[in-house]
Design an enzyme around this catalytic site. Structure first.
Site, mmCIF file in Angstrom:
data_model
loop_
_atom_site.group_PDB
_atom_site.id
_atom_site.type_symbol
_atom_site.label_atom_id
_atom_site.label_comp_id
_atom_site.label_asym_id
_atom_site.label_seq_id
_atom_site.Cartn_x
_atom_site.Cartn_y
_atom_site.Cartn_z
ATOM 1 N N PRO A 2 -27.430 -1.045 -54.268
ATOM 2 C CA PRO A 2 -26.059 -0.794 -54.685
ATOM 3 C C PRO A 2 -25.738 -1.086 -56.134
ATOM 4 O O PRO A 2 -25.940 -2.193 -56.625
ATOM 5 C CB PRO A 2 -25.267 -1.761 -53.811
ATOM 6 N N GLU A 3 -25.232 -0.104 -56.797
ATOM 7 C CA GLU A 3 -24.485 -0.329 -58.035
ATOM 8 C C GLU A 3 -23.051 0.055 -57.683
ATOM 9 O O GLU A 3 -22.747 0.318 -56.523
ATOM 10 C CB GLU A 3 -25.052 0.509 -59.180
ATOM 11 N N HIS A 91 -33.776 -6.544 -39.585
ATOM 12 C CA HIS A 91 -32.967 -6.979 -40.735
ATOM 13 C C HIS A 91 -31.468 -6.736 -40.557
ATOM 14 O O HIS A 91 -30.737 -6.773 -41.535
ATOM 15 C CB HIS A 91 -33.447 -6.331 -42.034
ATOM 16 N N ARG A 110 -34.292 -7.726 -48.033
ATOM 17 C CA ARG A 110 -34.742 -8.752 -48.983
ATOM 18 C C ARG A 110 -33.858 -9.994 -48.997
ATOM 19 O O ARG A 110 -34.180 -10.974 -49.647
ATOM 20 C CB ARG A 110 -34.845 -8.143 -50.385
ATOM 21 N N ARG A 152 -24.198 -10.019 -81.470
ATOM 22 C CA ARG A 152 -25.148 -10.181 -80.357
ATOM 23 C C ARG A 152 -26.455 -9.455 -80.661
ATOM 24 O O ARG A 152 -26.461 -8.311 -81.116
ATOM 25 C CB ARG A 152 -24.535 -9.642 -79.056
#
Length: 271
Positions: A2-3, A91, A110, A152
DNA sequence: AATCGCGCCTGACGGC
DNA sequence: TGCCGTCAGGCGCGAT
């Protein structure tokens, strides 16, 4: 998986099937996620009505009667609804059983996901308080990015994946946005000009919005079906395409680790 | 203060 | 076939 677009697609698919339902029982098969789920969580959740499902960055917020259930899908997490009592799969770590018998299952091979109960304002919680602006809300603009990037030395790709800078950009859409904005991912953030930040902001919005639109076209298929929410077919211009011709100039696309993450780009189209 | 690199986990894949 | 190394869409932490 997921993004931001995947989480948003999950939210949109989920909303019509869970809002208004009351949690009747909770099963926690594997409590050891990124943070261990407290043994008391089921008792807290039982009886809660889901009033709304919101998203902040890559987090899903189930707004309930007395608090908020916060969920992060991690790397491999997904949700799926079960309407007929299909047996749990491998899972399927946690499930919420609702008053109408339907079941919301959380699967995460995971176990990098996070699930926790928040009683106070969730946006003040330490996991959410530091998050940067939502890229699709209009709060994100080139001047803001240019100001934050001042001085930065961090690579621009790592910079835009910093969730305190922009909320929701992950490894895939970072490569895609930089390609669209014609900016090399290795460029130190502090070296970009304002016009480049504006182009990058536009590119971030575009790639995320296009992905959400792609997700939306598949949403009708999720209604009343027992499939992972948030997955949709998506083709990328550069991500995962090392060696393939650049869609602009035809040169082979390159891949390089930046901040331990694979980054795909065209050394001719991106400067 | 900013940046780097590690660890948390399992699974898929390619080389030997 | 099995074993091993590498890689995977995330994130927070400690060390530098």
């Amino acid at each position: 998986m997921p993004e931001l677009p995947e989480v948003e697609t999950t939210r949109r698919g989920l909303s019509p099937v869970v809002i208004g339902k009351v949690v009747r029982s909770v099963i926690v098969r594997v409590p050891k996620l990124r943070q261990t789920i407290p043994a008391a969580l089921p008792d807290v959740l039982v009886g809660q009505r889901i009033l709304d499902v919101k998203r902040r960055a890559k987090y899903l917020l189930f707004c309930c009667t007395d608090g908020t259930l916060l969920l992060h899908l991690g790397m491999t997490g997904y949700l799926w609804m079960v309407f007929n009592s299909a047996p749990p799969g491998r899972h399927d770590h946690i499930e919420l059983i609702f008053d109408d018998g339907s079941i919301l299952r959380f699967n995460d091979s995971r176990r990098f996901g996070t699930l926790l109960w928040i009683e106070d304002d969730p946006l003040e919680h330490s996991l959410l308080a530091h998050l940067g602006p939502e890229p699709l809300d209009g709060a994100l603009n080139g001047a803001y990015l240019a100001r934050l990037a001042q001085g930065r030395k961090l690579c621009v790709k790592a910079f835009i994946m910093d969730q305190s800078v922009v909320a929701g950009v992950g490894n895939i859409y970072a490569s895609e946005a930089l390609f669209r904005a014609r900016i090399l991912p290795q460029t130190p953030a502090g070296q970009l000009h304002l016009t480049q930040w504006q182009a990058l902001r536009d590119a971030i919005k575009t790639v995320l919005a296009e992905a959400i639109a792609a997700g939306a076209t598949t949403l009708h298929a999720f209604r009343k079906t027992e499939k992972p929410l948030g997955y949709f077919p998506m083709t990328f211009k550069v991500y995962g395409r090392a060696g393939e011709p650049c869609p602009n100039c035809g040169r082979p696309l390159l891949v390089e680790k930046i901040g331990q993450r694979s980054s795909y780009y065209c050394c001719r189209c991106q400067r």
